[in-house]
Design an enzyme around this catalytic site. Structure first.
Site, PDB file in Angstrom:
ATOM      1  N   ASP A   1       0.828  -1.213   0.000  1.00  0.00           N
ATOM      2  CA  ASP A   1       0.000   0.000   0.000  1.00  0.00           C
ATOM      3  C   ASP A   1       0.863   1.263   0.000  1.00  0.00           C
ATOM      4  OD1 ASP A   1      -2.124   1.738   0.248  1.00  0.00           O
ATOM      5  OD2 ASP A   1      -2.883   0.877   2.112  1.00  0.00           O
TER       6      ASP A   1
ATOM      7  N   GLU B   1      20.109 -14.164  11.538  1.00  0.00           N
ATOM      8  CA  GLU B   1      18.733 -14.394  11.072  1.00  0.00           C
ATOM      9  C   GLU B   1      18.682 -14.481   9.547  1.00  0.00           C
ATOM     10  OE1 GLU B   1      15.924 -12.327  14.459  1.00  0.00           O
ATOM     11  OE2 GLU B   1      17.072 -11.021  13.131  1.00  0.00           O
TER      12      GLU B   1
ATOM     13  N   ASP C   1      -6.655  -6.846  -1.859  1.00  0.00           N
ATOM     14  CA  ASP C   1      -7.048  -6.708  -0.468  1.00  0.00           C
ATOM     15  C   ASP C   1      -8.518  -6.324  -0.329  1.00  0.00           C
ATOM     16  OD1 ASP C   1      -6.484  -6.913   2.215  1.00  0.00           O
ATOM     17  OD2 ASP C   1      -4.745  -5.594   2.124  1.00  0.00           O
TER      18      ASP C   1
ATOM     19  N   ARG D   1     -11.904   1.384   9.014  1.00  0.00           N
ATOM     20  CA  ARG D   1     -10.592   1.826   8.530  1.00  0.00           C
ATOM     21  C   ARG D   1     -10.746   3.016   7.584  1.00  0.00           C
ATOM     22  NH1 ARG D   1      -6.571  -2.839   6.822  1.00  0.00           N
ATOM     23  NH2 ARG D   1      -5.196  -1.039   6.971  1.00  0.00           N
TER      24      ARG D   1
ATOM     25  N   ASP E   1     -13.694 -18.226   0.047  1.00  0.00           N
ATOM     26  CA  ASP E   1     -14.769 -19.074  -0.462  1.00  0.00           C
ATOM     27  C   ASP E   1     -14.426 -19.633  -1.832  1.00  0.00           C
ATOM     28  OD1 ASP E   1     -16.222 -17.356  -2.697  1.00  0.00           O
ATOM     29  OD2 ASP E   1     -15.830 -15.989  -1.025  1.00  0.00           O
TER      30      ASP E   1
ATOM     31  N   LYS F   1      -1.832  -8.609  -4.990  1.00  0.00           N
ATOM     32  CA  LYS F   1      -2.422  -8.793  -3.664  1.00  0.00           C
ATOM     33  C   LYS F   1      -3.726  -8.003  -3.650  1.00  0.00           C
ATOM     34  CE  LYS F   1      -1.555  -7.831   1.251  1.00  0.00           C
ATOM     35  NZ  LYS F   1      -0.628  -7.163   2.209  1.00  0.00           N
TER      36      LYS F   1
END
Length: 294
Positions: free
Chosen positions: A32, A275, A143, A108, A195, A141
């Protein structure tokens, strides 16, 4: 998102992509903040034009540079939503679900666009295609961060069928999108809409915003009763976890995420050298077993 939030510019994104590639990642996603005046959750949704001033160049240039590192490029969109502080809403306030005479239910700071109306679907579809045509986008993506409420269409003959027509409009949008871009993988990023109808168009779905690995064991186990592992979006995130505040090892987070499509959703700039080495090994291990797992 975890590294830069709304402060998106090409320099920082390229830096993150380079670090991701060095660790063995295959796909880098611009989240975003890349469009309109999208500097916070308060504004910009609905204005799907690349903010080249903020980005510091064109989207096509950014995609080329990331592809040049050997990474695929993906992008975040939320086509069904609109902020009231947007050019789209100021021009077409009747395009959002709002019941006349009542204050809208905002979530939001978003309202839901009336996808039961073809002219709205067509407009957003054309805007998104104009973005996708700017470069080699291989992942979307998609959203949807709020529930649908205040279902009222300004032009419907029967309000009782608006939600049904909304879903048909959504399917029409997606049908055209997958036919125009058959090689783009669309991930449905709304765990509440996991779904079979959406799975037809978005063969990967984000399982839950709760990325805590202990919680994810139960979430993913339940999902597995109906859905194949290959469609379950699952990522390694930061520790302590942002949703539960639980601290877990990087190994635990990776093992849980490997029972899905597997990715990393954390700030690479904050990782230690140890890491980073561990992540390199995790990616090698996942690729070794990915065909079996999926």
């Amino acid at each position: 998102w975890e590294a830069t939030e709304f402060h998106v510019n090409s320099r920082d994104q390229i830096n993150l992509a380079r670090k991701a590639g060095e660790m063995g990642a295959e796909l880098f996603v611009l989240d975003d903040g890349w469009f309109g005046r999208r500097d916070s959750e308060l504004r910009g949704l609905g204005d799907w034009k690349v903010n080249e001033e903020k980005l510091g160049g064109t989207l096509g240039e950014l995609i080329e540079k990331i592809n040049g590192m050997g990474l695929k490029f993906g992008i975040w969109i939320e086509p069904e939503m609109v902020n009231e502080d947007s050019d789209l809403y100021r021009e077409h306030p009747d395009w959002a679900f709002v019941i006349p005479g009542r204050r809208p239910n905002r979530s939001r700071h978003q309202l839901v666009l009336d996808f039961s109306r073809k002219e709205i679907v067509d407009h957003i579809y054309n805007e998104i295609c104009a973005v996708l045509d700017q470069g080699n986008v291989e992942y979307i993506k998609w959203d949807m961060n709020r529930s649908i409420a205040d279902v009222y269409s300004a032009t419907a003959d029967s309000q009782g069928r608006v939600l049904h027509d909304y879903v048909l409009g959504l399917y029409d949008f997606l049908e055209r999108l997958v036919n125009r871009y058959p090689n783009i993988l669309i991930e449905g990023c709304s765990g509440g809409r996991f779904d079979a109808g959406m799975l037809y168009y978005t063969p990967q779905i984000w399982c839950s915003d709760n990325t805590d690995p202990i919680d994810r064991l139960e979430i993913q186990y339940g999902t597995s009763f109906i859905y194949p592992t290959s469609c379950v979006g699952s990522h390694v995130s930061a520790s302590p976890n942002h949703q539960t505040a639980r601290s877990t090892t990087l190994k635990t987070r990776a093992v849980a995420a490997m029972a899905g499509t597997f990715g990393y959703e954390l700030n690479l700039n904050e990782l230690s050298d140890e890491e980073k080495d561990e992540i390199r090994q995790q990616i090698v291990e996942y690729k070794k077993y990915a065909a079996l797992i999926q």
